[in-house]
Design an enzyme around this catalytic site. Structure first.
Site, PDB file in Angstrom:
ATOM      1  N   LYS A  13      60.644  35.872  83.580  1.00  0.00           N
ATOM      2  CA  LYS A  13      59.265  36.262  83.882  1.00  0.00           C
ATOM      3  C   LYS A  13      58.563  36.797  82.626  1.00  0.00           C
ATOM      4  O   LYS A  13      57.457  36.388  82.310  1.00  0.00           O
ATOM      5  CB  LYS A  13      59.240  37.332  84.994  1.00  0.00           C
ATOM      6  N   ARG A  87      57.872  43.503  94.623  1.00  0.00           N
ATOM      7  CA  ARG A  87      59.316  43.324  94.633  1.00  0.00           C
ATOM      8  C   ARG A  87      59.901  43.634  96.004  1.00  0.00           C
ATOM      9  O   ARG A  87      61.104  43.481  96.207  1.00  0.00           O
ATOM     10  CB  ARG A  87      59.907  44.310  93.635  1.00  0.00           C
ATOM     11  N   ARG A 122      70.374  39.640  76.490  1.00  0.00           N
ATOM     12  CA  ARG A 122      68.963  39.934  76.187  1.00  0.00           C
ATOM     13  C   ARG A 122      68.847  41.004  75.097  1.00  0.00           C
ATOM     14  O   ARG A 122      69.575  41.987  75.099  1.00  0.00           O
ATOM     15  CB  ARG A 122      68.249  40.409  77.452  1.00  0.00           C
ATOM     16  N   ARG A 155      68.606  46.666  76.573  1.00  0.00           N
ATOM     17  CA  ARG A 155      68.130  47.555  77.638  1.00  0.00           C
ATOM     18  C   ARG A 155      69.311  48.268  78.286  1.00  0.00           C
ATOM     19  O   ARG A 155      70.322  47.630  78.569  1.00  0.00           O
ATOM     20  CB  ARG A 155      67.361  46.739  78.690  1.00  0.00           C
ATOM     21  N   ARG A 166      71.348  45.253  90.298  1.00  0.00           N
ATOM     22  CA  ARG A 166      69.963  44.785  90.340  1.00  0.00           C
ATOM     23  C   ARG A 166      69.881  43.433  91.053  1.00  0.00           C
ATOM     24  O   ARG A 166      68.930  43.163  91.791  1.00  0.00           O
ATOM     25  CB  ARG A 166      69.389  44.695  88.921  1.00  0.00           C
TER      26      ARG A 166
END
Ligand code: ADP
Ligand code: AMP
Length: 217
Positions: A13, A87, A122, A155, A166
């Site tokens: 996203k 969400r 990431r 992160r 998550r």
């Protein structure tokens, strides 16, 4: 014009939002980014949400709804891209009830095993939000931002246990939004499309940009 990017953590996203912002001038409303900035500043909101974010939990709906409604109001008539919101069904229904019309909902569909690989690799340049991946979108110099040369960060919620947490929450709380928006589309209230997003980022961007020919022209 209001567009929602719907998809699991790691679906791409943020990566695709950067393309839409650059190419089509959307205002990017990324709730995760807004919350991370609040945590860095240690604002009252940041202090309130930091433990929830670190453990991969969702932040309460009422906080998120107020935050997004304020941002949408500030944006006025300019085109907006919602990334990471809604969400939960409660968040989606709050938008509907506030009379906020969504022109397009785009679901970025990616299999779970791929999501885990994407999130584990990431890297982020915090000041700009530029995104990298150690294998799929590596920086030119390892662990350095391409533009500024500053170090990249991982992160804290991208560790394996929190990623799994998550993804579980995504399945339970966010997946129902797919049916919700399919239904809204059937009633002519929005447009809904699912894109095959398990492809190189440029191929996903091409599909996405094709949805907005009038803006691209
Ligand atoms: P989200 O905002 O949905 O959580 P991101 O845009 O941050 O996802 O992408 C997660 C990770 O996957 C990042 O490291 C990014 O560079 C990488 N990534 C994004 N899109 C793709 C893609 N199409 N193919 C491979 N890797 C991707
Ligand atoms: P993201 O950057 O979208 O992956 O979001 C990071 C974290 O911010 C999430 O794991 C949640 O803790 C919180 N968050 C972001 N958006 C929302 C939202 N719409 N509702 C609840 N929590 C959110």
């Amino acid at each position: 014009m209001r567009v929602v990017l719907l998809g699991a953590p790691g679906a791409g996203k943020g990566t695709q939002a950067q393309v839409l912002v650059e190419r089509l001038g959307f205002i990017h409303i990324a709730t995760g980014e807004i919350l991370r900035a609040a945590v860095r500043e240690q604002s009252p909101l940041g202090i309130q949400v930091q433990a929830m974010m670190a453990s991969g939990q969702l932040v309460p709906d009422r906080l998120m709804i107020a935050l997004v409604e304020e941002r949408l109001q500030q944006a006025g008539d300019r085109p907006c891209l919602l990334d990471g919101f809604p969400r939960t069904l409660a968040q989606a229904e709050a938008l509907t009830q506030a009379g906020i019309k969504l022109d397009q909902v785009v679901h970025l569909a990616v299999p779970e095993a791929v999501l885990i690989r994407r999130l584990s690799g990431r890297r982020v340049h915090r000041p700009s939000g530029r995104l990298y991946h150690i294998d799929y979108q590596p920086p030119r110099v390892a662990d350095r931002d391409d533009i500024t040369g500053e170090p990249l960060n991982t992160r804290p919620d991208d560790d394996e246990a929190t990623i799994r947490q998550r993804l579980m929450i995504y399945q339970a709380q966010t997946v129902p939004l797919i049916a919700y928006y399919q239904q809204q589309a059937l009633q002519g209230r929005t447009r809904y499309v699912a894109l095959e997003a398990n492809q190189p980022a440029v191929a996903v961007s091409a599909q996405l940009l094709a949805l907005f020919p009038q803006q691209t022209a």
